[in-house]
Design an enzyme around this catalytic site. Structure first.
Site, PDB file in Angstrom:
ATOM      1  N   VAL A  40       8.874 -21.474  52.471  1.00  0.00           N
ATOM      2  CA  VAL A  40       7.531 -21.663  53.015  1.00  0.00           C
ATOM      3  C   VAL A  40       6.516 -20.747  52.343  1.00  0.00           C
ATOM      4  O   VAL A  40       5.309 -21.030  52.329  1.00  0.00           O
ATOM      5  CB  VAL A  40       7.554 -21.432  54.545  1.00  0.00           C
ATOM      6  N   LYS A  41       6.984 -19.649  51.766  1.00  0.00           N
ATOM      7  CA  LYS A  41       6.085 -18.645  51.198  1.00  0.00           C
ATOM      8  C   LYS A  41       5.355 -19.128  49.952  1.00  0.00           C
ATOM      9  O   LYS A  41       4.367 -18.512  49.526  1.00  0.00           O
ATOM     10  CB  LYS A  41       6.849 -17.356  50.894  1.00  0.00           C
ATOM     11  N   ASP A  42       5.808 -20.233  49.369  1.00  0.00           N
ATOM     12  CA  ASP A  42       5.074 -20.795  48.226  1.00  0.00           C
ATOM     13  C   ASP A  42       3.632 -21.119  48.606  1.00  0.00           C
ATOM     14  O   ASP A  42       2.710 -20.974  47.798  1.00  0.00           O
ATOM     15  CB  ASP A  42       5.745 -22.073  47.733  1.00  0.00           C
TER      16      ASP A  42
END
Length: 333
Positions: A40-42
């Site tokens: 999700v950190k993308d």
């Protein structure tokens, strides 16, 4: 023609069959492990970098500095490499070997430091800030401190992308959203968007043991719960500007690893999905929320990152045994 950056986001919403049957609710997981950087950190990485570009803080050859448990650093490295920036990552030495290997493969300057509390001046976030300040002072091409815990560009990524995607994928029929807190960007951005579309949408937090957000939202106290968790990248102990943006949390749960891990082990064998420990906390939180709001509701949570990042830990029999954690039968053989 598209590049890797254009592949961030627009992840599918996956129906979690077993826990849905268990609770008589429709529980869905946003498949963030299918982003290019497997997490999700993308989304936060892309938002932070592109907003810095708009402000003129970064130019070709500039440097991005960040303190991270790993996934944000990986997302930053992917985006930075595609855009022509250098990256310095400061990371606690307790994180999984798979994260170190991935960051090294991406060519970042990787600085591993001892894991110490945030109050310690040598906490990895403080070290990152000091390195970033020096880089900003000396780099002729510009530099930024990504500062994911305090940078509202993190939250805006989820307000402008993750939230709308969830709303559209459920045809606006989402009753509740729940996830854990690492920086709070996902919870704050998604909940803000969903509540603007429908004020009756409920918001929940799934907090690992040893973190303080359960007590903050449940009891208005910034106080860590007893115990600890092997989950990486979640478990916040203080109120940040992003947390202050969260208008309301209707349900808060403090989740034990022993209760959470079986959910992702069952997903591997029964639904073919391999996830990390933060997803286990999220799914356990979704189950608790489903039991509280009653049957027939549509609940969405976040499947944060791919389990291949944790083969040396939560998919390793010796590690689990040493931590007195549940070991699935299929991993024993």
């Amino acid at each position: 023609m598209s590049n890797i950056v254009s592949q961030i986001g627009n992840t599918p919403l996956i129906y979690l069959e077993e826990v849905s049957k268990l609770t008589s609710c429709k529980i869905y997981g946003k498949a963030e492990f299918l982003n290019p950087g497997l997490s999700v950190k993308d989304r936060a990485a892309l938002s932070i970098i592109e907003n810095a570009e708009k402000r003129g803080d970064l130019r070709s050859g500039g440097t991005i500095v960040e303190g991270t448990a790993g996934n944000t650093g990986i997302g930053i490295a992917l985006v930075a490499n595609a855009k022509g920036y250098n990256v310095k990552i400061i990371i606690p030495e307790t994180q999984s070997q798979e994260k170190f290997d991935t960051l090294n493969a991406l060519g970042v300057e990787l600085i591993k430091v001892p894991a110490v509390p945030f109050a310690d001046p040598n906490n990895y976030q403080h070290i990152a800030k000091r390195i970033a300040k020096e880089e900003m002072r000396t780099n002729p091409n510009g530099a930024i401190f990504a500062d994911q815990w305090n940078n509202l560009d993190n939250m805006s990524a989820h307000y402008s992308t993750t939230g709308p995607e969830i709303y559209n994928q459920t045809n606006g029929e989402v009753d509740a959203f729940i996830c854990s807190v690492g920086t709070g960007g996902t919870l704050s951005g998604v909940s803000k968007y969903l509540r603007e579309k429908n004020s009756s949408v409920k918001t929940g937090i799934a907090d690992p043991k040893g973190a303080a957000m359960y007590n903050f939202f449940k009891n208005d106290q910034v106080k860590a719960t007893q115990g600890n968790s092997i989950s990486e990248g979640i478990g916040l102990g203080r109120v940040t500007p992003i947390i202050e943006e969260i208008e309301k949390v209707d349900y808060a749960y403090s989740i034990d690893d022993r209760d959470a891990l079986p959910y992702i082990y069952n997903l591997v064998k029964n639904e073919g999905i391999i996830l990390g420990g933060s997803s286990a906390i999220n799914i356990a939180g979704a189950v608790n929320l489903a039991q509280d709001i009653g049957p027939g509701k549509t609940i969405v949570t976040i499947l944060c990152d791919h389990g291949s990042r944790y083969q040396s830990k939560i998919y390793n029999t010796k590690f689990l045994k040493d931590k007195s954690l549940p070991i699935p039968d299929w991993l024993r053989s």
